[in-house]
Scaffold this active site. Structure first.
Site, PDB file in Angstrom:
ATOM      1  N   HIS B 234      57.149  70.222  59.406  1.00 57.08           N
ATOM      2  CA  HIS B 234      58.379  70.950  59.738  1.00 57.08           C
ATOM      3  C   HIS B 234      58.947  71.546  58.461  1.00 57.08           C
ATOM      4  O   HIS B 234      59.378  70.807  57.579  1.00 57.08           O
ATOM      5  CB  HIS B 234      59.399  69.983  60.372  1.00 57.08           C
ATOM      6  CG  HIS B 234      60.730  70.612  60.674  1.00 57.08           C
ATOM      7  ND1 HIS B 234      61.919  69.933  60.599  1.00 57.08           N
ATOM      8  CD2 HIS B 234      61.061  71.876  61.040  1.00 57.08           C
ATOM      9  CE1 HIS B 234      62.920  70.737  60.918  1.00 57.08           C
ATOM     10  NE2 HIS B 234      62.422  71.919  61.183  1.00 57.08           N
ATOM     11  N   GLY B 374      61.538  65.350  65.986  1.00 56.66           N
ATOM     12  CA  GLY B 374      62.601  64.369  66.177  1.00 56.66           C
ATOM     13  C   GLY B 374      63.139  63.930  64.837  1.00 56.66           C
ATOM     14  O   GLY B 374      62.834  64.514  63.794  1.00 56.66           O
ATOM     15  N   SER B 375      63.930  62.889  64.806  1.00 60.11           N
ATOM     16  CA  SER B 375      64.385  62.328  63.545  1.00 60.11           C
ATOM     17  C   SER B 375      63.314  61.360  63.054  1.00 60.11           C
ATOM     18  O   SER B 375      62.353  61.062  63.764  1.00 60.11           O
ATOM     19  CB  SER B 375      65.724  61.627  63.725  1.00 60.11           C
ATOM     20  OG  SER B 375      65.592  60.629  64.694  1.00 60.11           O
ATOM     21  N   HIS B 399      64.557  72.894  70.142  1.00 61.86           N
ATOM     22  CA  HIS B 399      63.790  72.837  68.893  1.00 61.86           C
ATOM     23  C   HIS B 399      63.795  71.464  68.252  1.00 61.86           C
ATOM     24  O   HIS B 399      62.980  71.182  67.385  1.00 61.86           O
ATOM     25  CB  HIS B 399      64.276  73.877  67.906  1.00 61.86           C
ATOM     26  CG  HIS B 399      65.472  73.477  67.100  1.00 61.86           C
ATOM     27  ND1 HIS B 399      66.657  73.061  67.660  1.00 61.86           N
ATOM     28  CD2 HIS B 399      65.664  73.432  65.763  1.00 61.86           C
ATOM     29  CE1 HIS B 399      67.518  72.785  66.695  1.00 61.86           C
ATOM     30  NE2 HIS B 399      66.955  72.988  65.539  1.00 61.86           N
ATOM     31  N   GLY B 402      68.823  67.678  67.125  1.00 61.11           N
ATOM     32  CA  GLY B 402      70.179  68.129  66.809  1.00 61.11           C
ATOM     33  C   GLY B 402      70.979  66.971  66.247  1.00 61.11           C
ATOM     34  O   GLY B 402      70.850  65.823  66.698  1.00 61.11           O
TER      35      GLY B 402
END
Lengths: 141, 476
Positions: B234, B374-375, B399, B402
């Site tokens: 990412h 994701g986180s 996406h 958040g």
């Protein structure tokens, strides 16, 4: 009694707000620059080993603040330096500043994040009722 | 977000009819819980976007929407150049073409598990991360221009990538219409030594395991099998994109009155598509898309080099590469008529449904892969564009998770070393240059990504294919 020079961060959903307060417009800008550095590292840990000069001009004070902060981010990105001390002069629509700091040492400074840019969100430059100035915006990290 | 002003259309669709200066409705996708958790600013920003000239159909906020710059992050809006439509630098954002790519490896978790610490060290040494780290590649002026015009195709031609990857990248790895001459000297200067660097903040490189399959046929077509290992990256267009975003946001904000545009918020800075400024921005923004595509291709190449050395049996292939901060000229049907529209996706992934001609042929029957980051601790998702996404959101889906908590609050609540230790106890090895940076990215600082993708599925934007969980996380 005009406001004492200081900086702080404020909350913005995904990112972070930076705020400089000072007895003069110039000092508020310099404190905002310290607040910008503090998003990445503690500015007090930086030695003023090298000095870089930046200059910009803009049609209004708010845009001038964003331009100043983005000029500093450009210097950080291309010189790989972090700055802890700022000497700002503003005359009319023009700003000239000297920023002092040192090359980034990732192991020692452990920069938390890279700032992508200063934005126009929550952007404000205004005199404070008690005297002094406030300069703030949100930065994208 | 206060839902009392919204009309609930169905389980996961909320609508605000035009009011005041709004030209079109605002539509928010999300389950009741997600929409209630959204910041009020999301609705305010979506309403502001609905006021912009030439906007078509509606301004959209997706289930992962949060407060952004002018546009909400997790926002979609399309503009018609024939109706005075605009392009907005704020509607694309600072990290132009930030995106996600996932590479299948053919390796089973059991093959990788004994070597995870070594693998983490090797990846951390191979891929520069964080502030102030430069790449091995330094580009001359001519090479910079070639990169800005050529994207991932350029990277492959330089030997930094597999030619087979290009079919699996949006725009086949090269965004047309890029204009390197529209990119400032400063933007190029920022990028000269940054190719192949990951950056920081929420950017990462992860080794992940396919933990669960939700759609067996789509997973088979995507090359995903339970228990297998994938690599996910990412990141975006690095300093070049940030500088272009900064410069054009300023220029568009200052030029708005001359273009007869009244901005409800300066960050909505935009210019009429038929103006010289808009054309210059589009040329620069497309060059930044190419920069991001080239950057992800190079990082992928570095990561594959590490995996090949450690696991000679690996068979690596790009599943797909998506960008989630873009403005693209696309054809969409509006009231039965096909129109060329400029679709802004700010924190939103293109999600073409099954059969769409722009989806690579081998994947076309199941729809475009939609890669959701994701986180750190919670895992990521692979979705496929839904047939209904075209009509729901100009073929767009979410996406990421958040943020749910500010960076400031995260550093108050968490310590980086504790998070690293806790993740290790759950089988996730983290490498990061800054423990404060880790604290700011604490898993709990993000929304529940599982709830976000479920909402995207219920809203008809994309359907779930596979859930990925991290094994190694290289954090910027």
């Amino acid at each position: 009694m005009p406001a004492e020079a200081r900086f702080e961060h404020f909350v913005h959903g995904a990112d972070i707000g930076i705020r400089g307060i000072g007895p003069t417009l110039e000092e508020a800008f310099a404190q905002a620059a310290r607040a910008l550095t503090a998003v990445m590292v503690d500015p007090a840990t930086l030695q003023p080993r090298q000095t870089v000069e930046v200059a910009c001009s803009a049609p209004d004070r708010e845009t001038l603040l964003v331009d100043f902060l983005n000029a500093l981010l450009f210097e950080t990105a291309t010189r790989h330096m972090l700055f802890g001390r700022f000497d700002v002069r503003i005359e009319g629509d023009r700003l000239e500043a000297r920023a002092s700091g040192e090359p980034i040492d990732a192991a020692r400074h452990e920069p938390a994040v890279e700032v992508k840019g200063a934005t126009m969100t929550e952007l404000a430059v205004r005199p404070l009722p008690e005297g002094g100035w406030l300069a703030q915006c949100v930065v994208d990290v | 977000m206060d839902t009392s002003r919204l009309t609930r259309v169905d389980e996961a669709t909320w609508r605000l009819e035009p009011e005041g200066a709004m030209r079109v409705p605002a539509i928010v996708y999300g389950t009741e819980d997600l929409v209630r958790e959204m910041d009020e600013k999301v609705l305010e920003q979506t309403r502001n976007v609905a006021c912009l000239p030439g906007i078509v159909k509606a301004a959209y906020a997706l289930p992962d929407a949060h407060w952004g710059y002018g546009f909400p992050i997790g926002g979609v809006a399309a503009f018609d150049p024939d109706a005075g439509g605009v392009v907005s630098a704020g509607g694309v954002g600072f990290d132009i073409s930030c995106g996600v790519r996932t590479i299948t490896t053919g390796l089973d978790r059991s093959e990788v598990a004994p070597l995870v610490e070594k693998l983490a060290d090797a990846l951390y040494a191979a891929v520069p991360v964080g502030l102030g780290r430069t790449g091995q590649i330094k580009l001359s002026d001519a090479e910079l221009d070639a990169m800005l015009a050529g994207g991932a195709r350029w990277a492959v031609s330089m030997g930094w990538g597999d030619p087979a990857d290009l079919e699996r990248i949006e725009e086949k790895g090269q965004m047309a219409g890029a204009d390197p001459a529209a990119v400032s000297r400063k933007a190029k200067e920022r990028q000269r030594a940054e190719m192949g660097t990951l950056g920081s903040g929420n950017h990462y490189l992860e080794i992940q395991e396919v933990a669960e399959i939700f759609d067996a046929e789509a997973a088979r077509v995507f090359g995903l099998a339970k228990g297998q290992v994938v690599v996910t990256i990412h990141c975006g267009s690095r300093g070049l994109g940030h500088q272009i975003g900064t410069e054009f946001l300023r220029e568009m904000a200052l030029a708005a009155p001359a273009h007869g545009i009244e901005l409800p918020d300066r960050e909505l800075a935009c210019a009429p598509l038929r103006s010289a400024l808009a054309q210059r921005y589009l040329g620069a923004m497309r060059a930044a898309i190419n920069c991001a595509l080239a950057n992800r291709e190079i990082i992928d190449h570095l990561a594959r080099g590490v995996l090949r050395r450690m696991f000679p049996q690996a068979r690596m292939a790009l599943l797909f590469d998506v960008s989630h901060n873009t403005c693209k000229l696309e054809r969409h049907r509006i009231d039965g008529e096909e129109k060329a529209l400029f679709v802004h996706r700010k924190g939103a992934t293109r999600a073409f449904g099954p059969g769409h001609p722009e989806v690579p042929e081998p994947l076309r029957a199941v729809g475009q892969p939609v890669l959701i980051g994701g986180s750190m601790g919670t895992g990521s998702w692979v979705l496929a564009g839904a047939a209904t996404s075209e009509q729901k959101s100009f073929a767009s889906a979410v996406h990421g998770a958040g943020r749910a908590m500010s960076r400031h609050e995260a550093t108050r609540q968490y310590r980086g070393d504790q998070i690293v230790a806790e993740l290790r106890s759950r089988g996730v090895v983290v490498r990061a240059p800054s423990m404060r940076g880790v604290a700011e990215e604490a898993p709990a600082a993000y929304k529940d990504v599982d709830a976000v993708v479920l909402a995207a599925e219920r809203a008809g934007l994309a359907r779930r294919v596979a859930h990925l969980v991290p094994i190694v996380c290289i954090k910027g």
